[in-house]
Design an enzyme around this catalytic site. Structure first.
Site, PDB file in Angstrom:
ATOM      1  N   ARG A  58       1.895  -1.254  -6.465  1.00 27.84           N
ATOM      2  CA  ARG A  58       1.884   0.132  -6.960  1.00 27.84           C
ATOM      3  C   ARG A  58       3.409   0.609  -6.817  1.00 27.84           C
ATOM      4  O   ARG A  58       3.764   1.433  -7.973  1.00 27.84           O
ATOM      5  CB  ARG A  58       0.973   1.104  -6.390  1.00 27.84           C
ATOM      6  CG  ARG A  58       0.829   2.349  -6.748  1.00 27.84           C
ATOM      7  CD  ARG A  58       0.160   3.307  -5.923  1.00 27.84           C
ATOM      8  NE  ARG A  58      -1.140   2.659  -5.352  1.00 27.84           N
ATOM      9  CZ  ARG A  58      -2.293   2.781  -5.495  1.00 27.84           C
ATOM     10  NH1 ARG A  58      -2.551   3.423  -6.622  1.00 27.84           N
ATOM     11  NH2 ARG A  58      -3.251   2.073  -4.964  1.00 27.84           N
ATOM     12  N   TYR A  80      -2.746  -0.801 -11.534  1.00 31.29           N
ATOM     13  CA  TYR A  80      -4.439  -0.848 -11.578  1.00 31.29           C
ATOM     14  C   TYR A  80      -5.024  -0.079 -12.768  1.00 31.29           C
ATOM     15  O   TYR A  80      -6.021   0.294 -12.686  1.00 31.29           O
ATOM     16  CB  TYR A  80      -4.799  -0.002 -10.277  1.00 31.29           C
ATOM     17  CG  TYR A  80      -4.273  -0.816  -9.015  1.00 31.29           C
ATOM     18  CD1 TYR A  80      -4.842  -2.320  -8.636  1.00 31.29           C
ATOM     19  CD2 TYR A  80      -3.330  -0.195  -8.187  1.00 31.29           C
ATOM     20  CE1 TYR A  80      -4.273  -2.936  -7.577  1.00 31.29           C
ATOM     21  CE2 TYR A  80      -2.803  -1.008  -7.437  1.00 31.29           C
ATOM     22  CZ  TYR A  80      -3.229  -2.445  -6.887  1.00 31.29           C
ATOM     23  OH  TYR A  80      -2.635  -3.126  -5.810  1.00 31.29           O
ATOM     24  N   CYS A 115     -19.090   6.809 -23.700  1.00 27.56           N
ATOM     25  CA  CYS A 115     -20.403   7.413 -23.747  1.00 27.56           C
ATOM     26  C   CYS A 115     -20.815   7.371 -22.064  1.00 27.56           C
ATOM     27  O   CYS A 115     -21.560   6.760 -21.567  1.00 27.56           O
ATOM     28  CB  CYS A 115     -21.413   6.771 -24.376  1.00 27.56           C
ATOM     29  SG  CYS A 115     -22.940   7.431 -24.701  1.00 27.56           S
ATOM     30  N   GLU A 116     -20.076   8.298 -21.296  1.00 34.31           N
ATOM     31  CA  GLU A 116     -20.168   8.579 -20.148  1.00 34.31           C
ATOM     32  C   GLU A 116     -19.718   9.764 -19.513  1.00 34.31           C
ATOM     33  O   GLU A 116     -18.701  10.095 -19.876  1.00 34.31           O
ATOM     34  CB  GLU A 116     -19.409   7.388 -19.448  1.00 34.31           C
ATOM     35  CG  GLU A 116     -19.713   7.145 -17.912  1.00 34.31           C
ATOM     36  CD  GLU A 116     -21.060   6.600 -17.465  1.00 34.31           C
ATOM     37  OE1 GLU A 116     -21.622   6.791 -16.421  1.00 34.31           O
ATOM     38  OE2 GLU A 116     -21.336   5.423 -18.343  1.00 34.31           O
ATOM     39  N   GLU A 120       4.709  -6.118   0.677  1.00 35.71           N
ATOM     40  CA  GLU A 120       3.811  -6.380  -0.473  1.00 35.71           C
ATOM     41  C   GLU A 120       3.630  -5.459  -1.288  1.00 35.71           C
ATOM     42  O   GLU A 120       2.693  -4.877  -1.655  1.00 35.71           O
ATOM     43  CB  GLU A 120       2.481  -7.254  -0.352  1.00 35.71           C
ATOM     44  CG  GLU A 120       2.679  -8.490   0.441  1.00 35.71           C
ATOM     45  CD  GLU A 120       1.541  -9.017   0.910  1.00 35.71           C
ATOM     46  OE1 GLU A 120       0.434  -8.372   0.802  1.00 35.71           O
ATOM     47  OE2 GLU A 120       1.599 -10.207   1.206  1.00 35.71           O
ATOM     48  N   PRO A 121       4.788  -4.571  -1.789  1.00 33.38           N
ATOM     49  CA  PRO A 121       4.677  -3.427  -2.740  1.00 33.38           C
ATOM     50  C   PRO A 121       4.365  -3.847  -4.426  1.00 33.38           C
ATOM     51  O   PRO A 121       4.695  -4.902  -4.589  1.00 33.38           O
ATOM     52  CB  PRO A 121       5.942  -2.874  -2.834  1.00 33.38           C
ATOM     53  CG  PRO A 121       7.193  -4.138  -2.598  1.00 33.38           C
ATOM     54  CD  PRO A 121       6.349  -5.033  -1.517  1.00 33.38           C
ATOM     55  N   ARG A 149      -9.467   4.682 -12.614  1.00 34.56           N
ATOM     56  CA  ARG A 149      -9.108   5.136 -11.497  1.00 34.56           C
ATOM     57  C   ARG A 149      -9.777   6.360 -11.012  1.00 34.56           C
ATOM     58  O   ARG A 149     -10.085   6.699  -9.869  1.00 34.56           O
ATOM     59  CB  ARG A 149      -7.618   4.876 -10.812  1.00 34.56           C
ATOM     60  CG  ARG A 149      -7.347   3.632 -10.796  1.00 34.56           C
ATOM     61  CD  ARG A 149      -5.725   3.713 -10.470  1.00 34.56           C
ATOM     62  NE  ARG A 149      -5.733   4.152  -8.947  1.00 34.56           N
ATOM     63  CZ  ARG A 149      -5.221   5.120  -8.354  1.00 34.56           C
ATOM     64  NH1 ARG A 149      -4.875   6.045  -9.400  1.00 34.56           N
ATOM     65  NH2 ARG A 149      -5.189   5.451  -7.067  1.00 34.56           N
ATOM     66  N   GLY A 184       0.737  -1.192   0.148  1.00 37.72           N
ATOM     67  CA  GLY A 184       0.192   0.050  -0.069  1.00 37.72           C
ATOM     68  C   GLY A 184       0.762   1.428   0.004  1.00 37.72           C
ATOM     69  O   GLY A 184       0.199   2.499   0.160  1.00 37.72           O
TER      70      GLY A 184
END
Length: 461
Positions: free
Chosen positions: A321, A419, A389-390, A318-319, A358, A276
């Protein structure tokens, strides 16, 4: 002038502000902390990565495309391995996984964390040693657990009493005794988005510490003797900059270690404090270096173990990102530029929320720069949006781009290694972009671009 001060001059931007203010003097400037290490800008304004111009990469591979700086990725692996010498560094595969990245992680000596049968399949297909894998997940199926046992996965992080029962039954049937860690929900409120905070009590992961479930799980595993309980696991969330959360988590988990020792006379040998660790998406972000993280986390663990009269367990982290996130940027082509009655300028690119969800999902902030030419135009506050289309299809909420931004311009968004491809979709039936690794003046496709034939291949109606 700082970016947040510039934002105040242009009105409230509704978030932390653009990554940097562009003026005629710095319209082509790059902020090194946001980009892979081999990225630079040539005299004519083109970005280069790994010695290759993005214009050449766009011509060869098309846009949008994820561009991975292989030297940068390898360097970040080594940074963590060196900083955490004596500990085990597990690359969190959920951030981005493909066979080429698995092989790089292996070559750089890291361990690998997977959290689904599909991720396990990719890792095994790439030849990663299963004994250096960890297997996460809050609802592992019987078939996934069986495959992990068959492969000889080094450790399984158990997440529920039902999983303990399933894994125990499978282990007895298959004649296996797998190593397991218990995922502990430590009740730490990480300062991050609620969807990526994973240690508060009201969420799906792990065994509650406060409610006693984590202790009960440990006693159950030890007393039954079917699984080999190696240690405890804690993960407090993602995109975290403040290490105080890790201090609280470590203290609470080590107190549980002492409670287990006092109850059964067993000192568990392993402790995993998860990952994290945050990265810089804008200049407002100030991530710690691996060296600083290692120094603080080791000091925390050593101090808490001394207070509890415990031997220091073998630490693992646990890296994901923090390793792959900054090593990749996404290259787009501008399709339209639309000024809406002086309210806002929308710069539309040929990708969007299908290749980076994201911003829409987490209200994440990103930066952007014109990548294919030099400009001395005045800065223009713009919103970079996608083609879907959003109305929520936003890539970069607010950024200063040159006022002469126009269709056909190349635009680069850094920090998209984690991600983005792993959460990519086919929304509006848009094929997903390729991942292109660049190194030493050459590029290679490591995940090819999807085609319409790929989309139609699954449609059997």
């Amino acid at each position: 002038m700082r970016a947040h001060e510039a934002g105040a001059l242009h009105g409230d931007l509704g978030h932390r502000g653009p990554a940097w203010l562009r003026t005629p003097d710095n319209v082509n400037a790059l902020v090194p902390e946001l980009w892979p290490r081999t990225v630079s800008r040539t005299a004519d304004g083109h970005l280069e990565v790994g010695g290759v111009s993005v214009a050449d990469l766009a011509a060869e591979h098309g846009t949008p495309a994820y561009l991975l700086d292989e030297d940068d990725l390898r360097a970040r692996c080594r940074d963590f391995a060196d900083a955490f010498a004596g500990a085990d560094v597990f690359y969190a595969g959920k951030s981005f996984l493909c066979k080429a990245v698995v092989r790089i992680i292996d070559e750089e000596g890291l361990f690998l964390d997977v959290c689904s049968g599909g991720e396990l399949a990719v890792a095994l297909a790439a030849g990663f040693p299963p004994e250096r894998m960890g297997f996460h997940g809050n609802n592992k199926s019987i078939s996934e657990l069986r495959r992990a046992l068959d492969a000889g996965v080094g450790r399984i992080i158990v997440d529920s009493f039902q999983e303990i029962e399933r894994l125990s039954e499978l282990s007895k049937t298959m004649g296996k005794r797998p190593n397991v860690l218990i995922r502990v929900t430590v009740g730490v409120e990480a300062h991050t988005h609620e969807f990526i905070a994973t240690a508060h009590e009201d969420q799906k992961f792990g065994f509650s510490l406060a409610g006693g479930a984590a202790f009960q799980a440990a006693i159950k595993i030890l007393d039954e003797g079917v699984l080999e309980l190696k240690g405890l696991h804690s993960h407090i969330g993602s995109q975290i900059f403040d290490t105080s959360g890790f201090e609280v988590a470590a203290r609470r988990v080590i107190e549980l270690q002492a409670q287990i020792r006092d109850a059964r006379g067993v000192e568990l040998p392993d402790l995993d404090l998860g990952g994290g660790f945050g990265i810089a998406y804008t200049t407002q972000d100030t991530p710690s270096t691996p060296g600083d993280l290692a120094k603080r986390i080791n000091k925390i663990v050593e101090g808490e173990c001394e207070l509890a009269s415990l031997r220091k367990p073998r630490l693992s982290i646990e890296p994901g990102r923090a390793i792959v996130g900054p090593a990749v940027f996404t290259l787009y082509e501008v399709g339209t530029v639309k000024d809406v009655d002086g309210i806002r300028t929308y710069v539309s690119v040929d990708g969007g929320m299908s290749d980076n969800i994201r911003t829409a999902l987490y209200d994440a902030s990103y930066s952007a720069t014109i990548a294919g030419r030099e400009s001395t135009a005045e800065p223009l506050l713009a919103r970079v949006v996608g083609k879907h289309c959003e109305s929520g299809d936003i890539v970069v909420k607010d950024e200063f781009l040159p006022a002469d931004v126009q269709p056909g311009d190349l635009l680069a968004v850094p920090g998209t290694g984690a991600y983005c491809r792993s959460m990519a979709s086919n929304y509006n039936h848009v094929p997903r972009p390729p991942v292109v690794a660049v190194r030493d003046g050459a590029s290679r496709v490591i995940v090819r671009r999807e085609t319409e034939d790929d989309l139609l291949a699954l449609d059997v109606g």
